[in-house]
Enzyme design. Structure first.
Site, mmCIF file in Angstrom:
data_model
loop_
_atom_site.group_PDB
_atom_site.id
_atom_site.type_symbol
_atom_site.label_atom_id
_atom_site.label_comp_id
_atom_site.label_asym_id
_atom_site.label_seq_id
_atom_site.Cartn_x
_atom_site.Cartn_y
_atom_site.Cartn_z
ATOM 1 N N THR A 1 0.824 -1.219 0.000
ATOM 2 C CA THR A 1 0.000 0.000 0.000
ATOM 3 C C THR A 1 0.850 1.257 0.000
ATOM 4 O O THR A 1 0.488 2.261 -0.625
ATOM 5 C CB THR A 1 -0.929 0.008 1.224
ATOM 6 O OG1 THR A 1 -1.809 -1.124 1.153
ATOM 7 C CG2 THR A 1 -1.758 1.274 1.292
ATOM 8 N N THR B 1 1.107 -4.386 4.376
ATOM 9 C CA THR B 1 0.769 -4.791 5.734
ATOM 10 C C THR B 1 0.089 -6.157 5.802
ATOM 11 O O THR B 1 0.092 -6.793 6.855
ATOM 12 C CB THR B 1 -0.149 -3.751 6.405
ATOM 13 O OG1 THR B 1 -1.333 -3.602 5.627
ATOM 14 C CG2 THR B 1 0.555 -2.419 6.545
ATOM 15 N N ASP B 2 -0.505 -6.615 4.687
ATOM 16 C CA ASP B 2 -1.266 -7.872 4.729
ATOM 17 C C ASP B 2 -0.428 -9.047 5.218
ATOM 18 O O ASP B 2 -0.910 -9.882 5.977
ATOM 19 C CB ASP B 2 -1.833 -8.204 3.343
ATOM 20 C CG ASP B 2 -3.078 -7.399 3.013
ATOM 21 O OD1 ASP B 2 -3.466 -6.549 3.839
ATOM 22 O OD2 ASP B 2 -3.660 -7.620 1.934
ATOM 23 N N SER C 1 1.346 -7.315 -0.966
ATOM 24 C CA SER C 1 1.972 -8.373 -0.176
ATOM 25 C C SER C 1 1.103 -9.624 -0.075
ATOM 26 O O SER C 1 1.603 -10.713 0.200
ATOM 27 C CB SER C 1 2.327 -7.876 1.223
ATOM 28 O OG SER C 1 1.178 -7.637 2.011
ATOM 29 N N SER C 2 -0.202 -9.483 -0.307
ATOM 30 C CA SER C 2 -1.070 -10.660 -0.302
ATOM 31 C C SER C 2 -0.756 -11.604 -1.460
ATOM 32 O O SER C 2 -1.115 -12.782 -1.416
ATOM 33 C CB SER C 2 -2.538 -10.230 -0.377
ATOM 34 O OG SER C 2 -2.795 -9.518 -1.580
#
Length: 314
Positions: A12, A87-88, A54-55
């Site tokens: 993000t 952050t995921d 990051s997912s």
């Protein structure tokens, strides 16, 4: 003047909205550093490693990020490293790096809850704070850290607990509570995890064990059971756990509850006490995502079950 290397991996913090209104990782590491502004007394060098949400990261990319951290620390002139990350799955990648990070110099992960083109963009402030933290000698010997929303904390036990709060993370130890004590390093050197399969299977009312059986059939060497409560499940899922253990698959019991210990307190045929009696391993503190990372790393390194149980059971 201390040098900090910033490794950009997307997320993000690097995202901007496309024509459809969806946020997509697009900014380079240099653009991120420029937006953060200069940090007094610190020289910053930038490297783009990955550009992804990051997912969507693969195990190969996690290996690449960990390797990039190691390469950045080869120079004795580097004071610390910052990794910008979504952050995921920041809790997973940061722990993977931490497991073999024996260098005293700080490695600090950071990111953002709002895209770079948002009026509430928090990435620049978070990145500037992370660079300052990586350059600060007070953070030496504390392992891998996460700097986010004004707090610096250790990554072991870290969990993302909010999709929208300015501080999305909980579970790590704030560095001001460590008293200079370095967390235990698990591995002497990094081992690629990309060739190992470990799956997470969730328990819920009525779970019949079919997904856990499917993970075994797909070749999983380890399974993390996301139990309910303090690590409990259904009778049918408990039977599937026993089948997996008989097949030589290591089963780790964690919980879907964000906080509190996972404990073998309940029986009745499907409680955590029954699963441990059958040979499963408790992950007392680490939640499923981080428990999976530990299991991946230890299986990749050829560590046997008793050491896995000893580490996760602390």
């Amino acid at each position: 003047m201390p040098e900090v290397i910033v490794l950009a991996t997307g997320g993000t913090i690097a995202s901007r909205h496309d024509e459809s209104g969806a946020a997509v990782a697009s900014d380079t590491g240099s653009e991120l550093v420029e937006s953060a502004g200069s940090v007094a007394g610190v020289t910053v060098t930038v490297q783009d490693v990955v550009s992804a949400d990051s997912s969507a990261l693969t195990l190969e990319q996690l290996d690449a990020i960990r390797d990039a951290v190691g390469c950045a620390l080869r120079s004795p002139d580097v004071a610390g490293v910052v990794v910008t990350h979504g952050t995921d799955t920041m809790e997973e990648t940061s722990l993977l790096v931490d497991l073999s990070h024996a260098d005293p110099r700080p490695v600090v992960f950071t990111g953002a809850q709002h895209p770079a083109d948002s009026p509430d963009a928090d990435g620049p402030v978070n990145l500037a704070a992370a660079i300052a933290a990586a350059a600060d000698p007070v953070h030496r010997g504390l392992g891998v850290l996460v700097s986010f929303a004004g707090t610096v904390q250790t990554v072991r036990g870290l969990t993302k607990v909010s999709t929208s709060a300015q501080q999305p993370f909980s579970g790590g130890l704030p560095v001001n509570e460590l008293g200079g004590t370095a967390p235990h390093r698990l591995m002497g050197k990094p081992v690629p995890v990309s060739g190992v399969r470990v799956d997470i299977v969730a328990s819920y009312p009525g779970a019949d064990g079919a997904l856990l059986d499917a993970a075994v059939a797909a070749g999983a060497r380890g399974i993390v059971l996301m139990g309910t409560g303090s690590g409990n499940t259904t009778a049918a899922m408990a039977d599937a756990v026993r089948r997996a253990l008989t097949a030589g698959v290591i089963v780790v019991i964690s919980s879907r509850i964000p906080a509190g210990p996972v404990d073998a307190a309940y029986g009745g045929g499907s409680g955590a006490a029954d699963l441990v009696a059958a040979g499963a391993v408790l992950s007392r503190r680490l939640r499923p995502g981080q428990a999976r990372i530990v299991l991946l790393a230890l299986l990749a390194a050829g560590v046997d079950r008793r050491w896995i149980a000893a580490y996760l059971g602390r």
